[in-house]
Design a protein around this motif. Structure first.
Motif, PDB file in Angstrom:
ATOM      1  N   ALA A   1       8.981   6.771  -7.098  1.00 34.96           N
ATOM      2  CA  ALA A   1       7.714   7.479  -6.924  1.00 34.96           C
ATOM      3  C   ALA A   1       7.748   8.416  -5.719  1.00 34.96           C
ATOM      4  O   ALA A   1       7.371   9.579  -5.821  1.00 34.96           O
ATOM      5  CB  ALA A   1       6.574   6.489  -6.796  1.00 34.96           C
ATOM      6  N   CYS A   2       8.203   7.888  -4.561  1.00 33.32           N
ATOM      7  CA  CYS A   2       8.189   8.710  -3.352  1.00 33.32           C
ATOM      8  C   CYS A   2       9.598   9.082  -2.902  1.00 33.32           C
ATOM      9  O   CYS A   2       9.770   9.807  -1.938  1.00 33.32           O
ATOM     10  CB  CYS A   2       7.450   7.987  -2.229  1.00 33.32           C
ATOM     11  SG  CYS A   2       8.259   6.471  -1.656  1.00 33.32           S
TER      12      CYS A   2
ATOM     13  N   CYS B   1       6.684  -0.606  -3.737  1.00 33.06           N
ATOM     14  CA  CYS B   1       7.269   0.165  -2.648  1.00 33.06           C
ATOM     15  C   CYS B   1       6.468  -0.024  -1.354  1.00 33.06           C
ATOM     16  O   CYS B   1       5.255   0.124  -1.359  1.00 33.06           O
ATOM     17  CB  CYS B   1       7.279   1.641  -3.046  1.00 33.06           C
ATOM     18  SG  CYS B   1       7.827   2.724  -1.726  1.00 33.06           S
TER      19      CYS B   1
ATOM     20  N   HIS C   1       6.413   1.903   1.063  1.00 31.78           N
ATOM     21  CA  HIS C   1       6.005   3.218   1.574  1.00 31.78           C
ATOM     22  C   HIS C   1       4.762   3.742   0.846  1.00 31.78           C
ATOM     23  O   HIS C   1       3.806   4.196   1.451  1.00 31.78           O
ATOM     24  CB  HIS C   1       7.141   4.224   1.409  1.00 31.78           C
ATOM     25  CG  HIS C   1       8.392   3.821   2.140  1.00 31.78           C
ATOM     26  ND1 HIS C   1       8.475   3.803   3.518  1.00 31.78           N
ATOM     27  CD2 HIS C   1       9.595   3.411   1.679  1.00 31.78           C
ATOM     28  CE1 HIS C   1       9.682   3.396   3.864  1.00 31.78           C
ATOM     29  NE2 HIS C   1      10.381   3.153   2.787  1.00 31.78           N
ATOM     30  N   CYS C   2       4.792   3.692  -0.482  1.00 36.38           N
ATOM     31  CA  CYS C   2       3.710   4.299  -1.252  1.00 36.38           C
ATOM     32  C   CYS C   2       2.938   3.296  -2.109  1.00 36.38           C
ATOM     33  O   CYS C   2       1.890   3.617  -2.650  1.00 36.38           O
ATOM     34  CB  CYS C   2       4.248   5.431  -2.125  1.00 36.38           C
ATOM     35  SG  CYS C   2       5.303   4.832  -3.476  1.00 36.38           S
TER      36      CYS C   2
ATOM     37  N   CYS D   1      12.806   4.122  -4.151  1.00 41.98           N
ATOM     38  CA  CYS D   1      11.554   4.208  -4.896  1.00 41.98           C
ATOM     39  C   CYS D   1      11.530   5.494  -5.696  1.00 41.98           C
ATOM     40  O   CYS D   1      11.715   6.576  -5.145  1.00 41.98           O
ATOM     41  CB  CYS D   1      10.378   4.163  -3.911  1.00 41.98           C
ATOM     42  SG  CYS D   1       8.802   4.525  -4.703  1.00 41.98           S
TER      43      CYS D   1
HETATM   44 ZN   LIG Z   1       7.453   4.729  -2.876  1.00 42.71          ZN
END
Ligand SMILES: [Zn+2]
Length: 54
Positions: free
Chosen positions: A30-31, A42, A44-45, A28
């Motif tokens: 982003a994270c 994602c 996760h985020c 990802c």
């Molecule tokens: Zn992410």
């Protein structure tokens, strides 16, 4: 071919390593966490920023 066989034997071990982010085919942006497949968002985020590492 022996390389693929060895990878298969290591698969279970590798799969458990996804959580720590040591090895995965997707990541990802982003994270910066690794994920095990190309998610639309994602896990996760929640950002739509998952891309193949290659
Ligand atoms: Zn992410």
């Amino acid at each position: 071919m022996s390389l693929f066989r060895k990878a298969g034997e290591k698969f279970e071990e590798t799969k458990q390593s996804f959580v720590s982010g040591r090895k995965a085919e997707y990541v990802c942006r982003a994270c910066e966490k690794s994920v095990d497949k190309e998610y639309d968002h994602c896990p996760h985020c929640g950002e739509p920023a998952v891309e193949p590492i290659d």
